[in-house]
Design a protein around this motif. Structure first.
Motif, PDB file in Angstrom:
ATOM      1  N   ARG A   1      28.242 108.829 -12.453  1.00 61.84           N
ATOM      2  CA  ARG A   1      28.495 110.254 -12.676  1.00 61.84           C
ATOM      3  C   ARG A   1      29.230 110.470 -14.004  1.00 61.84           C
ATOM      4  NH1 ARG A   1      28.420 110.218  -6.912  1.00 61.84           N
ATOM      5  NH2 ARG A   1      26.712 111.637  -6.356  1.00 61.84           N
ATOM      6  N   GLU A   2      30.139 109.579 -14.325  1.00 62.16           N
ATOM      7  CA  GLU A   2      30.797 109.643 -15.628  1.00 62.16           C
ATOM      8  C   GLU A   2      29.776 109.465 -16.753  1.00 62.16           C
ATOM      9  OE1 GLU A   2      33.891 106.888 -18.230  1.00 62.16           O
ATOM     10  OE2 GLU A   2      34.007 106.836 -16.042  1.00 62.16           O
ATOM     11  N   ALA A   3      28.865 108.502 -16.578  1.00 59.11           N
ATOM     12  CA  ALA A   3      27.839 108.268 -17.596  1.00 59.11           C
ATOM     13  C   ALA A   3      26.891 109.456 -17.718  1.00 59.11           C
ATOM     14  CB  ALA A   3      27.049 107.007 -17.258  1.00 59.11           C
TER      15      ALA A   3
ATOM     16  N   ALA B   1      27.573 112.605 -17.253  1.00 62.89           N
ATOM     17  CA  ALA B   1      28.254 113.649 -18.018  1.00 62.89           C
ATOM     18  C   ALA B   1      28.305 113.301 -19.500  1.00 62.89           C
ATOM     19  CB  ALA B   1      29.666 113.860 -17.463  1.00 62.89           C
ATOM     20  N   ALA B   2      28.585 112.032 -19.817  1.00 61.52           N
ATOM     21  CA  ALA B   2      28.650 111.608 -21.216  1.00 61.52           C
ATOM     22  C   ALA B   2      27.296 111.717 -21.891  1.00 61.52           C
ATOM     23  CB  ALA B   2      29.186 110.184 -21.302  1.00 61.52           C
ATOM     24  N   MET B   3      26.236 111.343 -21.182  1.00 67.87           N
ATOM     25  CA  MET B   3      24.903 111.409 -21.785  1.00 67.87           C
ATOM     26  C   MET B   3      24.423 112.842 -21.927  1.00 67.87           C
ATOM     27  SD  MET B   3      22.831 107.989 -20.604  1.00 67.87           S
ATOM     28  CE  MET B   3      23.220 108.020 -18.860  1.00 67.87           C
ATOM     29  N   ASN B   4      24.843 113.728 -21.030  1.00 74.55           N
ATOM     30  CA  ASN B   4      24.532 115.147 -21.225  1.00 74.55           C
ATOM     31  C   ASN B   4      25.141 115.647 -22.529  1.00 74.55           C
ATOM     32  OD1 ASN B   4      22.927 115.876 -19.001  1.00 74.55           O
ATOM     33  ND2 ASN B   4      24.706 116.144 -17.677  1.00 74.55           N
ATOM     34  N   ARG B   5      26.401 115.290 -22.786  1.00 75.48           N
ATOM     35  CA  ARG B   5      27.053 115.723 -24.027  1.00 75.48           C
ATOM     36  C   ARG B   5      26.359 115.119 -25.249  1.00 75.48           C
ATOM     37  NH1 ARG B   5      31.615 114.689 -20.682  1.00 75.48           N
ATOM     38  NH2 ARG B   5      31.925 112.631 -21.645  1.00 75.48           N
ATOM     39  N   ALA B   6      26.047 113.824 -25.167  1.00 74.22           N
ATOM     40  CA  ALA B   6      25.393 113.155 -26.297  1.00 74.22           C
ATOM     41  C   ALA B   6      23.997 113.716 -26.528  1.00 74.22           C
ATOM     42  CB  ALA B   6      25.319 111.652 -26.034  1.00 74.22           C
ATOM     43  N   GLY B   7      23.270 113.972 -25.428  1.00 79.38           N
ATOM     44  CA  GLY B   7      21.927 114.512 -25.558  1.00 79.38           C
ATOM     45  C   GLY B   7      21.911 115.902 -26.164  1.00 79.38           C
ATOM     46  N   LYS B   8      22.910 116.698 -25.838  1.00 81.58           N
ATOM     47  CA  LYS B   8      23.006 118.037 -26.438  1.00 81.58           C
ATOM     48  C   LYS B   8      23.185 117.923 -27.945  1.00 81.58           C
ATOM     49  CE  LYS B   8      25.394 122.461 -25.757  1.00 81.58           C
ATOM     50  NZ  LYS B   8      25.774 122.784 -27.133  1.00 81.58           N
ATOM     51  N   ALA B   9      24.053 117.002 -28.370  1.00 82.65           N
ATOM     52  CA  ALA B   9      24.260 116.794 -29.808  1.00 82.65           C
ATOM     53  C   ALA B   9      22.989 116.282 -30.475  1.00 82.65           C
ATOM     54  CB  ALA B   9      25.418 115.819 -30.029  1.00 82.65           C
ATOM     55  N   ALA B  10      22.281 115.365 -29.815  1.00 82.40           N
ATOM     56  CA  ALA B  10      21.039 114.836 -30.387  1.00 82.40           C
ATOM     57  C   ALA B  10      19.992 115.939 -30.535  1.00 82.40           C
ATOM     58  CB  ALA B  10      20.505 113.703 -29.497  1.00 82.40           C
ATOM     59  N   ARG B  11      19.850 116.756 -29.517  1.00 82.87           N
ATOM     60  CA  ARG B  11      18.858 117.835 -29.588  1.00 82.87           C
ATOM     61  C   ARG B  11      19.223 118.840 -30.670  1.00 82.87           C
ATOM     62  NH1 ARG B  11      14.830 118.140 -25.685  1.00 82.87           N
ATOM     63  NH2 ARG B  11      14.040 119.617 -27.198  1.00 82.87           N
ATOM     64  N   GLU B  12      20.500 119.155 -30.794  1.00 85.91           N
ATOM     65  CA  GLU B  12      20.926 120.112 -31.822  1.00 85.91           C
ATOM     66  C   GLU B  12      20.698 119.570 -33.225  1.00 85.91           C
ATOM     67  OE1 GLU B  12      24.948 120.904 -30.697  1.00 85.91           O
ATOM     68  OE2 GLU B  12      24.381 122.458 -29.238  1.00 85.91           O
ATOM     69  N   SER B  13      20.607 118.232 -33.349  1.00 88.72           N
ATOM     70  CA  SER B  13      20.344 117.623 -34.660  1.00 88.72           C
ATOM     71  C   SER B  13      18.861 117.544 -34.981  1.00 88.72           C
ATOM     72  CB  SER B  13      20.936 116.210 -34.705  1.00 88.72           C
ATOM     73  OG  SER B  13      20.061 115.283 -34.080  1.00 88.72           O
ATOM     74  N   GLY B  14      18.014 117.869 -34.001  1.00 85.13           N
ATOM     75  CA  GLY B  14      16.576 117.789 -34.208  1.00 85.13           C
ATOM     76  C   GLY B  14      15.904 116.594 -33.577  1.00 85.13           C
ATOM     77  N   LEU B  15      16.677 115.718 -32.914  1.00 88.93           N
ATOM     78  CA  LEU B  15      16.087 114.588 -32.199  1.00 88.93           C
ATOM     79  C   LEU B  15      15.661 115.021 -30.796  1.00 88.93           C
ATOM     80  CD1 LEU B  15      18.512 111.626 -33.050  1.00 88.93           C
ATOM     81  CD2 LEU B  15      16.326 112.195 -34.141  1.00 88.93           C
TER      82      LEU B  15
ATOM     83  N   LEU C   1      21.915 104.296  -7.514  1.00 92.77           N
ATOM     84  CA  LEU C   1      22.591 104.588  -8.776  1.00 92.77           C
ATOM     85  C   LEU C   1      21.681 105.332  -9.751  1.00 92.77           C
ATOM     86  CD1 LEU C   1      24.520 101.221  -9.246  1.00 92.77           C
ATOM     87  CD2 LEU C   1      25.429 103.396  -8.380  1.00 92.77           C
ATOM     88  N   TYR C   2      20.445 104.887  -9.868  1.00 93.25           N
ATOM     89  CA  TYR C   2      19.510 105.520 -10.812  1.00 93.25           C
ATOM     90  C   TYR C   2      19.285 106.982 -10.455  1.00 93.25           C
ATOM     91  CZ  TYR C   2      15.498 105.437 -14.072  1.00 93.25           C
ATOM     92  OH  TYR C   2      14.639 105.644 -15.122  1.00 93.25           O
ATOM     93  N   ASP C   3      19.270 107.285  -9.156  1.00 94.96           N
ATOM     94  CA  ASP C   3      19.061 108.667  -8.727  1.00 94.96           C
ATOM     95  C   ASP C   3      20.196 109.576  -9.185  1.00 94.96           C
ATOM     96  OD1 ASP C   3      16.725 107.895  -7.557  1.00 94.96           O
ATOM     97  OD2 ASP C   3      17.434 108.078  -5.485  1.00 94.96           O
ATOM     98  N   ILE C   4      21.390 109.018  -9.310  1.00 94.17           N
ATOM     99  CA  ILE C   4      22.501 109.837  -9.809  1.00 94.17           C
ATOM    100  C   ILE C   4      22.206 110.311 -11.226  1.00 94.17           C
ATOM    101  CG2 ILE C   4      24.943 109.791 -10.478  1.00 94.17           C
ATOM    102  CD1 ILE C   4      25.383 107.826  -8.137  1.00 94.17           C
ATOM    103  N   LEU C   5      21.682 109.417 -12.052  1.00 89.92           N
ATOM    104  CA  LEU C   5      21.344 109.817 -13.426  1.00 89.92           C
ATOM    105  C   LEU C   5      20.195 110.818 -13.435  1.00 89.92           C
ATOM    106  CD1 LEU C   5      21.559 106.416 -15.353  1.00 89.92           C
ATOM    107  CD2 LEU C   5      23.333 108.157 -15.034  1.00 89.92           C
ATOM    108  N   LEU C   6      19.197 110.603 -12.590  1.00 88.87           N
ATOM    109  CA  LEU C   6      18.080 111.543 -12.513  1.00 88.87           C
ATOM    110  C   LEU C   6      18.557 112.933 -12.098  1.00 88.87           C
ATOM    111  CD1 LEU C   6      15.404 109.307 -10.762  1.00 88.87           C
ATOM    112  CD2 LEU C   6      15.249 110.196 -13.089  1.00 88.87           C
ATOM    113  N   ASN C   7      19.451 112.969 -11.128  1.00 97.85           N
ATOM    114  CA  ASN C   7      19.840 114.246 -10.525  1.00 97.85           C
ATOM    115  C   ASN C   7      20.954 114.964 -11.270  1.00 97.85           C
ATOM    116  OD1 ASN C   7      17.983 113.813  -8.439  1.00 97.85           O
ATOM    117  ND2 ASN C   7      19.492 112.763  -7.160  1.00 97.85           N
ATOM    118  N   GLU C   8      21.773 114.225 -11.993  1.00105.58           N
ATOM    119  CA  GLU C   8      22.964 114.833 -12.581  1.00105.58           C
ATOM    120  C   GLU C   8      22.934 114.899 -14.101  1.00105.58           C
ATOM    121  OE1 GLU C   8      26.670 113.748 -10.807  1.00105.58           O
ATOM    122  OE2 GLU C   8      25.797 113.572  -8.790  1.00105.58           O
TER     123      GLU C   8
END
Length: 292
Positions: A149-151, A153-167, A187-194
């Protein structure tokens, strides 16, 4: 330079299990039937077959430029970058341009993506000409529901920055441990769902998915276009790694639903090839000829 590219993956969560000879025979018969069916014409698009460069690490160490040139000569169109071999992103891009290959993604450690190094990682993927920053794994200490769940949240933040950069979205690459049930949760389902599909996707390694008991066909259908890239890695009958097409995974069956998963890149990978160039050639030939 040779110029044909196509193909993709296969499923076999149970096929590698000891004693399932009849299952393997049935799967082979079904695959043969599809290949003789004139309606079975789907192929991997030109430019879709790539090589994840972790496969070639031993020869890249000694001949970086020559190795990439030979991959292009075999017919590969793209690469996934894993390791720099003493070069920066600009130097790698120059070699790729010179030999006619395109980088589509780079593997970047979780602590970098979740920390202060994210912006440089985004800049480097832009420089490489790629589309995706990929988290290759999570630290073992995070292999709990709370850690995932921590990961997420972190990947959501990183992905937002990547998308805003054009990636594209930040992608997560799986291993078998990611598919384990811990404290009653997959565990994998947590990443899929969150994670937000706009910001986080998945580079599905089909070998590790099968090893962990997951079904790529189901993931493509149930989760939709969150899988723009794959690691196409085959499994020997004893569970070891194998050149694509020489093992037990039924790639033709697996790829039937890949379009629903949004797959755009089929990246060959073998974690411990005896002869990296033989693996590259054998795997490319199988994928380029595959119909599904």
């Amino acid at each position: 330079m040779n110029g044909t590219r196509r193909a993709f993956l296969g499923t076999a969560a149970g096929l590698a299990a000891v004693g399932l000879a009849s299952t393997a025979t049935t799967a082979h018969a079904a695959e043969s039937g599809r290949h003789h069916d004139p309606r079975c014409r789907r192929r991997i698009p030109r430019g879709g077959i790539g090589m994840h460069l972790y496969t070639m690490r031993s020869v890249l160490e000694t001949d970086f430029e020559g190795t990439l040139e030979r991959l292009a000569d075999i017919g590969y169109a793209t690469v996934g970058v894993s390791g720099r071999y003493g070069r920066n992103a600009t130097q790698i891009r120059q070699v790729l341009d010179d030999v006619g290959l395109k980088a589509v993604l780079e593997h970047v450690g979780y602590t970098t993506v979740a920390g202060a190094g994210l912006q440089q990682a985004i800049t480097d993927v832009h420089t490489l000409g790629g589309k995706w920053v990929v988290v290759p794994s999570l630290p073992s200490a995070m292999h709990t529901p709370a850690g995932y769940r921590e990961a997420a949240a972190a990947m959501n933040r990183a992905g937002k920055a990547a998308r805003e950069s054009g990636l594209g979205p930040v992608l997560f690459h799986n291993h078998d441990a990611d598919h384990r049930v811990v404290e009653g949760e997959v565990l994998y389902d947590i990443l899929l769902n969150e994670t937000d599909p706009e910001y986080v996707g998945f580079e599905l390694d089909v070998y590790w998915a099968a090893k962990g008991g997951a079904d790529p066909r189901r993931l493509f259908v149930d989760e939709g276009p969150r899988f723009p890239a794959l690691h196409v890695k085959d499994m020997a009958a004893n569970g070891d790694f194998a050149d694509v097409g020489s093992g037990v995974l039924d790639f033709a069956e697996m790829f039937e639903t890949a379009h629903r998963g949004g797959v755009r890149q089929w990246l060959v990978e073998h974690d411990s090839p005896k002869d990296p160039f033989a693996t590259a050639l054998n795997s490319y030939r199988h994928l380029s000829r595959l119909r599904y």
